[in-house]
Design an enzyme around this catalytic site. Structure first.
Site, short mmCIF file in Angstrom:
data_model
loop_
_atom_site.label_atom_id
_atom_site.label_comp_id
_atom_site.label_asym_id
_atom_site.label_seq_id
_atom_site.Cartn_x
_atom_site.Cartn_y
_atom_site.Cartn_z
N CYS A 55 -43.34 -89.88 -37.07
CA CYS A 55 -42.07 -90.36 -37.61
C CYS A 55 -41.77 -89.69 -38.95
CB CYS A 55 -42.15 -91.87 -37.80
SG CYS A 55 -40.62 -92.54 -38.43
N ASN A 72 -43.78 -85.36 -24.77
CA ASN A 72 -42.56 -86.09 -25.14
C ASN A 72 -41.59 -85.12 -25.84
OD1 ASN A 72 -41.55 -87.76 -27.99
ND2 ASN A 72 -40.83 -88.48 -26.01
C1 LIG Z 1 -33.68 -94.86 -32.47
C2 LIG Z 1 -35.01 -94.18 -32.36
C3 LIG Z 1 -36.13 -94.78 -32.89
C4 LIG Z 1 -37.38 -94.17 -32.78
N1 LIG Z 1 -38.48 -94.84 -33.25
C5 LIG Z 1 -39.70 -94.32 -33.00
C6 LIG Z 1 -40.88 -95.05 -33.32
O1 LIG Z 1 -40.83 -96.20 -33.79
N2 LIG Z 1 -42.07 -94.48 -33.07
C7 LIG Z 1 -42.18 -93.23 -32.50
O2 LIG Z 1 -43.28 -92.74 -32.26
N3 LIG Z 1 -41.09 -92.51 -32.21
C8 LIG Z 1 -39.86 -93.03 -32.43
N4 LIG Z 1 -38.76 -92.33 -32.07
C9 LIG Z 1 -38.91 -90.98 -31.47
C10 LIG Z 1 -39.01 -91.08 -29.96
O3 LIG Z 1 -40.10 -91.88 -29.57
C11 LIG Z 1 -39.22 -89.70 -29.35
O4 LIG Z 1 -40.42 -89.14 -29.83
C12 LIG Z 1 -38.08 -88.75 -29.67
O5 LIG Z 1 -36.82 -89.37 -29.57
C13 LIG Z 1 -38.13 -87.53 -28.73
O6 LIG Z 1 -38.18 -87.93 -27.39
P1 LIG Z 1 -36.86 -88.06 -26.47
O7 LIG Z 1 -36.17 -86.73 -26.53
O8 LIG Z 1 -37.38 -88.39 -25.09
O9 LIG Z 1 -36.03 -89.14 -27.06
C14 LIG Z 1 -37.51 -92.90 -32.17
C15 LIG Z 1 -36.36 -92.30 -31.64
C16 LIG Z 1 -35.13 -92.92 -31.72
C17 LIG Z 1 -33.92 -92.25 -31.12
#
Ligand SMILES: Cc1cc2nc3c(=O)[nH]c(=O)nc-3n(C[C@H](O)[C@H](O)[C@H](O)COP(=O)(O)O)c2cc1C
Length: 324
Positions: free
Chosen positions: A83, A194
């Site tokens: 994060c 991911n």
């Molecule tokens: C609104 C939001 C909140 C997120 N909060 C977290 C979190 O609490 N912990 C985490 O590891 N990643 C968090 N992420 C990142 C996502 O878990 C993920 O790693 C990132 O969006 C990329 O994957 P995706 O393209 O499938 O969304 C967050 C993403 C978004 C959009």
């Protein structure tokens, strides 16, 4: 995902897939140890398998939080090293820990010693000026040796200087090949990919080379894709036929929440992504956005919103149909 995958969201996603592992929002170890635990990490038994994601950088505090999480019944404890937000950097955890693999290893070792469930790590491929290949590989070696049961890699760097958390989820380029190379170096250690996986087909394309895939935004913004997870990835039956059936099943969960004094919107805010592309979907979202937010709104509002959605085909317009 913070503010998104709360327990109500997870209860809904569990209706769509019995098998996918669900993750909580990140909760700091301090909050788990000192905060209102039931509110922060309480969950419903129906959510299993479910992982608690912790944020922190103090081994003893993380171990205590992991122990508490395992006591609540979580199936996995995950440490956030991905994060990028300022608030998180100032607390010296999240993605900035990519620079401190030794400290992360201490945290993982302390957590793993405190609980019987698997302790895993979620990371980036590097931060700022780090060269991803050596940074990621060294990080992985350390956390594996410390006892991490698996590594989830968001396959892009976090740029801690100059990018907002939101931009940090789309601007740094994705490098799936690097995650595949990491897997080749760790044949017997689970590596999960991911980042940017837009749908199930995109995700499945990685499964012959990797141990798993994690979907974030796509699953939240288009939850119906989760209905295909059990049949296509786990060889099991789909728990529901479509979004209509899923909402029908969710009504029972929502009703219990309303009885406890929660608001309809607390639940329906996670349903806006359903029915995309169907005639009536816009009217459905509008009712949720304007009526479900009102104090005292009940299940009738949700029923009314759903009634506006066409139950016919998937709603392709002629242009799309012609191209197909
Ligand atoms: C609104 C939001 C909140 C997120 N909060 C977290 C979190 O609490 N912990 C985490 O590891 N990643 C968090 N992420 C990142 C996502 O878990 C993920 O790693 C990132 O969006 C990329 O994957 P995706 O393209 O499938 O969304 C967050 C993403 C978004 C959009």
């Amino acid at each position: 995902m913070m503010d998104w995958t709360d327990r109500r969201c997870r209860a809904f996603h569990r209706i769509l897939t019995r098998r996918a592992r669900l993750y909580t929002e990140m909760v700091t170890a301090d909050a788990v140890v000192f905060g209102p635990r039931d509110r922060l990490i309480g969950f419903d038994a129906s959510e299993h398998p479910v992982a608690l994601q912790l944020g922190g950088a103090e081994p003893a505090r993380l171990a205590e939080a992991a122990r508490i999480g395992a006591g609540f019944g979580y199936d996995e404890i995950n440490l956030n090293c991905g994060c990028p937000s300022d608030r998180v950097q100032s607390g010296r955890f999240g993605a900035c820990l990519m620079r401190e693999p030794g400290l992360v290893a201490e945290c993982v070792a302390a957590m793993a010693a405190a609980v019987d469930v698997p302790v895993t790590v979620k990371c980036r491929i590097g931060v700022d000026e780090q060269e991803p290949q050596p940074a990621l590989f060294a990080f992985a070696d350390k956390v594996k040796a410390a006892g991490a049961a698996a590594l989830i890699v968001h396959a892009r760097k976090a740029w801690l200087e100059g990018l907002s958390p939101k931009d940090n989820r789309s601007i740094p380029p994705l490098d799936y090949a690097l995650v595949h190379a990491l897997k080749r170096a760790h044949a017997h250690w689970p590596i999960i990919l991911n980042g940017g996986l837009a749908d199930l087909d995109a995700a499945r394309a990685h499964l012959d080379q990797l141990d798993g895939v994690m979907l974030g935004r796509a699953a939240y913004q288009n939850p119906e894709l989760l209905i295909r997870v059990d049949p296509e990835l786990f060889d099991g039956p789909a728990p529901v036929a479509d979004g209509f059936e899923a909402i029908e099943a969710f009504m029972t969960v929502v009703a219990r929440g309303l009885e406890r004094g929660e608001r309809l919107h607390d639940y329906t805010r996670h349903l806006h992504g359903l029915f995309a592309g169907r005639p009536g979907a816009r009217a459905y979202r509008q009712v949720l956005a304007t009526e479900a937010v009102k104090r005292g709104a009940g299940l009738g509002v949700l029923r009314e919103a759903v009634r506006l959605v066409s139950r016919g085909g998937a709603g392709l317009d002629f242009k799309q149909a012609a191209v197909a």
